[in-house]
Design an enzyme around this catalytic site. Structure first.
Site, short mmCIF file in Angstrom:
data_model
loop_
_atom_site.label_atom_id
_atom_site.label_comp_id
_atom_site.label_asym_id
_atom_site.label_seq_id
_atom_site.Cartn_x
_atom_site.Cartn_y
_atom_site.Cartn_z
CB VAL A 70 -3.36 0.96 -9.62
CG1 VAL A 70 -2.05 1.74 -9.59
CG2 VAL A 70 -3.15 -0.35 -10.40
CG ASP A 116 -6.99 -4.07 3.17
OD1 ASP A 116 -8.16 -4.19 3.58
OD2 ASP A 116 -6.62 -3.16 2.42
CB SER A 123 1.49 -4.19 7.21
OG SER A 123 0.46 -3.43 7.81
N GLY A 165 3.36 2.07 1.59
CA GLY A 165 2.61 1.31 0.59
C GLY A 165 1.63 0.35 1.25
O1 RIB Z 1 -7.38 -0.59 2.69
C1 RIB Z 1 -6.47 0.07 1.87
C2 RIB Z 1 -6.97 0.02 0.46
O2 RIB Z 1 -8.16 0.77 0.37
C3 RIB Z 1 -6.04 0.62 -0.57
O3 RIB Z 1 -5.17 -0.32 -1.13
C4 RIB Z 1 -6.99 1.26 -1.56
O4 RIB Z 1 -6.88 0.73 -2.85
C5 RIB Z 1 -8.38 1.07 -0.99
O5 RIB Z 1 -9.01 -0.02 -1.52
#
Ligand code: RIB
Length: 312
Positions: free
Chosen positions: A15, A255, A285, A290
């Site tokens: 989170v 990500d 993104s 967020g």
């Molecule tokens: O890459 C971003 C992510 O890194 C975040 O969501 C945080 O939780 C960490 O894992």
């Protein structure tokens, strides 16, 4: 072309507690932040959500804690249509959390407390073996124990399952183990940590990528933020430009790149185009705050991709 490939993400769920601030307190000092955002994150979960939004069928192999955040994390996956049959709750342990600080330039600093992510074990991978064998691509990162990552890569290699390893957050790894991955996708800092070479320019990024290929990883992609990405293999080198945007918050952009790239590649898109598409998905993104909350829908991506094609 398989428009709905099956992606299995073996990784973390956190989170994210994001504070937007113009400055940082000195020891003993209290200052005011500008804004706060609570959302679902974790590199594994983010990559799963990005792949799902791009159209993949997605399953997650992960562990959460038995606190408030654990069931909410599972519900978040379910509400997005992500299979959670292999997401377990670990009793007596906290769910992973990430206090994140975003400064006025949109740059982030992240602190991860791994919690239940640290309990994901090779036994969990054995329990998910049937699922993994059905995957078009298995995606891994480094917020779970390293022996679980190596174990999954070995199992996937034995069964001929395609794997993609995002070596984040940065740490020194065993080259003999990561050579079991089909794709290694570090950013500049991660490439620098893996090779021990500076990555401050395109030339240096290229040298690091070749060092990783020479260590036995067949395909290396170094993501370079606003400079795009480098695609390097034993017999190729290609620089793929970024999609230009004015970022508001870059958290989770890496990500977004990994999850969307896995979906495009496993769906049959050629590698260079899959990278170009992932560059666009990741850039989009950064336009809102967020991590998962900033990932766009397939429709929004398709519109930007079509616009980009018209402009070129
Ligand atoms: O890459 C971003 C992510 O890194 C975040 O969501 C945080 O939780 C960490 O894992």
């Amino acid at each position: 072309m398989n428009s709905s490939p099956h992606i299995v993400v073996v990784g973390s769920a956190n989170v994210d507690l994001t504070t937007f601030t113009d400055g940082f307190p000195r020891p003993g000092e209290t200052i005011f932040g500008r804004k706060f955002h609570l959302g679902f994150g974790g590199k594994g979960a983010n990559q799963a959500v990005a792949a799902r939004l791009c159209g993949a069928r997605v399953s997650v192999v992960a562990r959460v804690g038995d606190d408030l955040f654990g069931p909410a994390t599972i519900e978040n996956f379910r509400s997005r249509g992500i299979d959670t049959a292999h997401v377990s709750i670990t009793p007596g342990v906290a769910t992973g959390v990430a206090p994140i600080f975003v400064d006025s330039s949109g740059q982030n600093r992240i602190l991860v407390v791994k919690g239940a992510n640290d309990c994901l074990s090779p036994a969990d991978i054995d329990a998910a073996e049937e699922l993994l064998r059905q995957a078009d691509c298995v995606v891994l990162q480094l917020e779970v124990p390293i022996e679980t990552v190596y174990y999954t890569l070995r199992l996937a290699r034995r069964h001929g399952i395609r794997t993609l390893l995002n070596p984040a957050p940065a740490q020194i790894l065993d080259f003999a183990e990561i050579a079991n991955a089909d794709y290694l996708i570090p950013n500049e800092t991660e490439a620098e940590t893996l090779c021990g070479l500076p990555v401050g320019s395109l030339e240096e990024a290229r040298a690091s990528a070749f060092c990783l290929v020479e260590s036995g990883v067949p395909n290396v992609i170094v993501t370079l933020g606003s400079n795009g990405a480098l695609r390097v293999g034993p017999d190729r080198f290609e620089h793929i430009a970024a999609y230009p945007v004015e970022p508001v918050d870059t958290t989770g952009a890496g990500d977004a790149f990994i999850g969307s790239f896995a979906c495009f590649l496993a769906g049959g898109t050629d590698e260079s185009e899959a990278i170009a598409r992932a560059n666009v998905y990741a850039a989009l993104s950064t336009l809102s705050v967020g991590t998962q909350a900033s990932f766009v829908t397939r429709e929004r991506f398709d519109a930007a991709w079509a616009e980009r094609a018209q402009g070129s």
